[in-house]
Design an enzyme around this catalytic site. Structure first.
Site, PDB file in Angstrom:
ATOM      1  N   SER A 145       0.839  -1.199   0.000  1.00  0.00           N
ATOM      2  CA  SER A 145       0.000   0.000   0.000  1.00  0.00           C
ATOM      3  C   SER A 145       0.870   1.243   0.000  1.00  0.00           C
ATOM      4  O   SER A 145       1.987   1.221   0.546  1.00  0.00           O
ATOM      5  CB  SER A 145      -0.855  -0.025   1.274  1.00  0.00           C
ATOM      6  OG  SER A 145      -1.397   1.248   1.520  1.00  0.00           O
ATOM      7  N   TYR A 159      -0.536  -0.443  10.199  1.00  0.00           N
ATOM      8  CA  TYR A 159      -0.795  -1.035   8.874  1.00  0.00           C
ATOM      9  C   TYR A 159       0.344  -0.637   7.934  1.00  0.00           C
ATOM     10  O   TYR A 159       0.950  -1.496   7.281  1.00  0.00           O
ATOM     11  CB  TYR A 159      -2.146  -0.516   8.373  1.00  0.00           C
ATOM     12  CG  TYR A 159      -2.483  -0.841   6.938  1.00  0.00           C
ATOM     13  CD1 TYR A 159      -2.864  -2.117   6.554  1.00  0.00           C
ATOM     14  CD2 TYR A 159      -2.452   0.163   5.954  1.00  0.00           C
ATOM     15  CE1 TYR A 159      -3.198  -2.396   5.228  1.00  0.00           C
ATOM     16  CE2 TYR A 159      -2.783  -0.112   4.646  1.00  0.00           C
ATOM     17  CZ  TYR A 159      -3.153  -1.398   4.278  1.00  0.00           C
ATOM     18  OH  TYR A 159      -3.477  -1.674   2.974  1.00  0.00           O
TER      19      TYR A 159
HETATM   20  N1  NAD Z   1      -8.672  -1.308  -0.606  1.00  0.00           N
HETATM   21  C1  NAD Z   1      -7.752  -0.361  -0.691  1.00  0.00           C
HETATM   22  O1  NAD Z   1      -8.053   0.832  -0.860  1.00  0.00           O
HETATM   23  C2  NAD Z   1      -6.301  -0.747  -0.617  1.00  0.00           C
HETATM   24  C3  NAD Z   1      -5.339   0.258  -0.735  1.00  0.00           C
HETATM   25  C4  NAD Z   1      -3.994  -0.087  -0.693  1.00  0.00           C
HETATM   26  C5  NAD Z   1      -3.626  -1.410  -0.520  1.00  0.00           C
HETATM   27  N2  NAD Z   1      -4.576  -2.376  -0.383  1.00  0.00           N
HETATM   28  C6  NAD Z   1      -4.139  -3.747  -0.179  1.00  0.00           C
HETATM   29  O2  NAD Z   1      -4.731  -4.570  -1.173  1.00  0.00           O
HETATM   30  C7  NAD Z   1      -4.965  -5.882  -0.642  1.00  0.00           C
HETATM   31  C8  NAD Z   1      -6.418  -6.253  -0.843  1.00  0.00           C
HETATM   32  O3  NAD Z   1      -7.231  -5.272  -0.251  1.00  0.00           O
HETATM   33  P1  NAD Z   1      -8.812  -5.320  -0.365  1.00  0.00           P
HETATM   34  O4  NAD Z   1      -9.304  -3.965  -0.041  1.00  0.00           O
HETATM   35  O5  NAD Z   1      -9.223  -5.960  -1.635  1.00  0.00           O
HETATM   36  O6  NAD Z   1      -9.151  -6.281   0.879  1.00  0.00           O
HETATM   37  P2  NAD Z   1     -10.559  -6.811   1.402  1.00  0.00           P
HETATM   38  O7  NAD Z   1     -10.601  -6.572   2.862  1.00  0.00           O
HETATM   39  O8  NAD Z   1     -11.702  -6.329   0.563  1.00  0.00           O
HETATM   40  O9  NAD Z   1     -10.447  -8.383   1.130  1.00  0.00           O
HETATM   41  C9  NAD Z   1      -9.380  -9.103   1.642  1.00  0.00           C
HETATM   42  C10 NAD Z   1      -9.794 -10.499   2.029  1.00  0.00           C
HETATM   43  O10 NAD Z   1      -8.712 -10.992   2.845  1.00  0.00           O
HETATM   44  C11 NAD Z   1      -9.265 -11.881   3.774  1.00  0.00           C
HETATM   45  N3  NAD Z   1      -8.362 -12.041   4.909  1.00  0.00           N
HETATM   46  C12 NAD Z   1      -8.179 -11.194   5.957  1.00  0.00           C
HETATM   47  N4  NAD Z   1      -7.324 -11.724   6.829  1.00  0.00           N
HETATM   48  C13 NAD Z   1      -6.963 -12.947   6.342  1.00  0.00           C
HETATM   49  C14 NAD Z   1      -6.140 -13.991   6.815  1.00  0.00           C
HETATM   50  N5  NAD Z   1      -5.522 -13.883   7.998  1.00  0.00           N
HETATM   51  N6  NAD Z   1      -5.987 -15.103   6.064  1.00  0.00           N
HETATM   52  C15 NAD Z   1      -6.631 -15.222   4.866  1.00  0.00           C
HETATM   53  N7  NAD Z   1      -7.449 -14.270   4.379  1.00  0.00           N
HETATM   54  C16 NAD Z   1      -7.621 -13.148   5.109  1.00  0.00           C
HETATM   55  C17 NAD Z   1     -10.577 -11.236   4.193  1.00  0.00           C
HETATM   56  O11 NAD Z   1     -11.475 -12.200   4.719  1.00  0.00           O
HETATM   57  C18 NAD Z   1     -11.067 -10.601   2.879  1.00  0.00           C
HETATM   58  O12 NAD Z   1     -12.028 -11.411   2.237  1.00  0.00           O
HETATM   59  C19 NAD Z   1      -4.540  -5.825   0.824  1.00  0.00           C
HETATM   60  O13 NAD Z   1      -3.219  -6.311   0.963  1.00  0.00           O
HETATM   61  C20 NAD Z   1      -4.572  -4.345   1.144  1.00  0.00           C
HETATM   62  O14 NAD Z   1      -3.689  -4.022   2.187  1.00  0.00           O
HETATM   63  C21 NAD Z   1      -5.901  -2.073  -0.427  1.00  0.00           C
END
Ligand code: NAD
Length: 252
Positions: A145, A159
């Site tokens: 991120s 985070y």
């Molecule tokens: N959404 C954003 O704006 C954003 C921005 C920057 C980076 N990211 C990164 O992108 C990636 C995906 O983000 P997203 O928003 O699609 O996430 P999200 O929360 O929508 O989905 C992630 C999934 O991960 C699963 N999860 C959580 N903990 C877990 C564990 N211990 N073991 C297995 N599964 C687990 C959750 O159940 C969920 O279904 C993440 O690494 C996040 O840090 C997201």
């Protein structure tokens, strides 16, 4: 280009959001896909959609922070789909993550981020790495991120710290593996479509989108396309890099 036929991918946290998009794109390029999520129903729903579209996919619900569960699940994937040669460490948002300033956090709060983004990724990498090196081909993509690269006053300090930590690890690992045929890269994402909480005031998504130079929030397909490139044969000269994927929000 970017044909992934014959490859086996594990995508963590792929039951929704960016991970579901990554799983779909890898399957569309011909990879067999193991769809992981902590929430079994989510993993199952995504795997069923992939199978319905003609792909080879299985659901593998497990918690990436549980080293024993990771080892057992990787063994099951290898039996059912073949050895994993593509790993996308996407799980990175702890369940129920809230925006909390550091002064209001406890050490237990810190641990959830470190467990997920450092140990969760390390557990998965550890289990897939030897077969990748032995076969002379492997691809590891770490999803990170912008919060791992820039200080923000949003209440995401731990985070961000956990994302910075895994980014640093990936750089070192890429160098240790550089002659092995295994590449390791990081995608540092900007704000995606789901960055706005469901209960945010109407218009928040559009307003946040306008704050991004290209004028919109990221979609799973934006992330998935970059992952497809990074795991392809064509990207064999790309390793040890952290790529910003953020609609132009930062340009370093
Ligand atoms: N959404 C954003 O704006 C954003 C921005 C920057 C980076 N990211 C990164 O992108 C990636 C995906 O983000 P997203 O928003 O699609 O996430 P999200 O929360 O929508 O989905 C992630 C999934 O991960 C699963 N999860 C959580 N903990 C877990 C564990 N211990 N073991 C297995 N599964 C687990 C959750 O159940 C969920 O279904 C993440 O690494 C996040 O840090 C997201």
């Amino acid at each position: 280009m970017f044909d992934l036929s014959g490859h086996v991918a594990l995508v963590t946290g792929a039951g929704r959001g960016a991970g579901a998009g990554i799983a779909a794109a890898l399957a569309a390029q011909g990879a067999s896909v193991a769809v992981n999520d902590l929430v079994a129903d989510r993993a199952t729903a995504v795997a069923e959609q992939l199978v319905a579209s003609g792909a080879r996919a299985i659901a593998v619900p497990f918690d990436v922070t549980d080293a024993g569960a990771v080892a057992a699940s990787v063994a099951r994937i290898s039996e059912q789909l073949g050895p994993i040669d593509i790993l996308v460490n996407n799980a990175g948002v702890p369940d129920g993550m809230a925006l909390v300033p550091f002064r209001d956090m406890t050490p237990e709060d810190w641990r959830r981020f470190v467990d997920l983004n450092l140990y969760g990724s390390l557990n998965c990498i550890r289990e897939v790495l030897d077969p990748m090196v032995d076969s002379g081909w492997g691809r590891i993509v770490q999803i990170s991120s912008g919060a791992g690269r820039t200080g923000i006053a949003f209440g995401v300090s731990l985070y961000g710290a956990s994302k910075s930590g895994i980014e640093g690890f990936v750089r070192h690992l890429s160098q240790e593996l550089a002659r092995s045929g295994v590449t390791v890269n990081t995608l540092a994402l900007g704000m995606l479509f789901n960055a706005v909480p469901d209960d945010a005031p109407e218009g928040s998504v559009a307003a946040l989108g306008r704050s991004v130079p290209v004028g919109r929030l990221g979609q799973p397909e934006d992330v998935a396309a970059a992952v497809v490139y990074l795991v392809s044969d064509e990207a064999s000269w790309m390793t040890g890099q952290t790529l910003n994927l953020n609609g132009g929000s930062t340009t370093d």
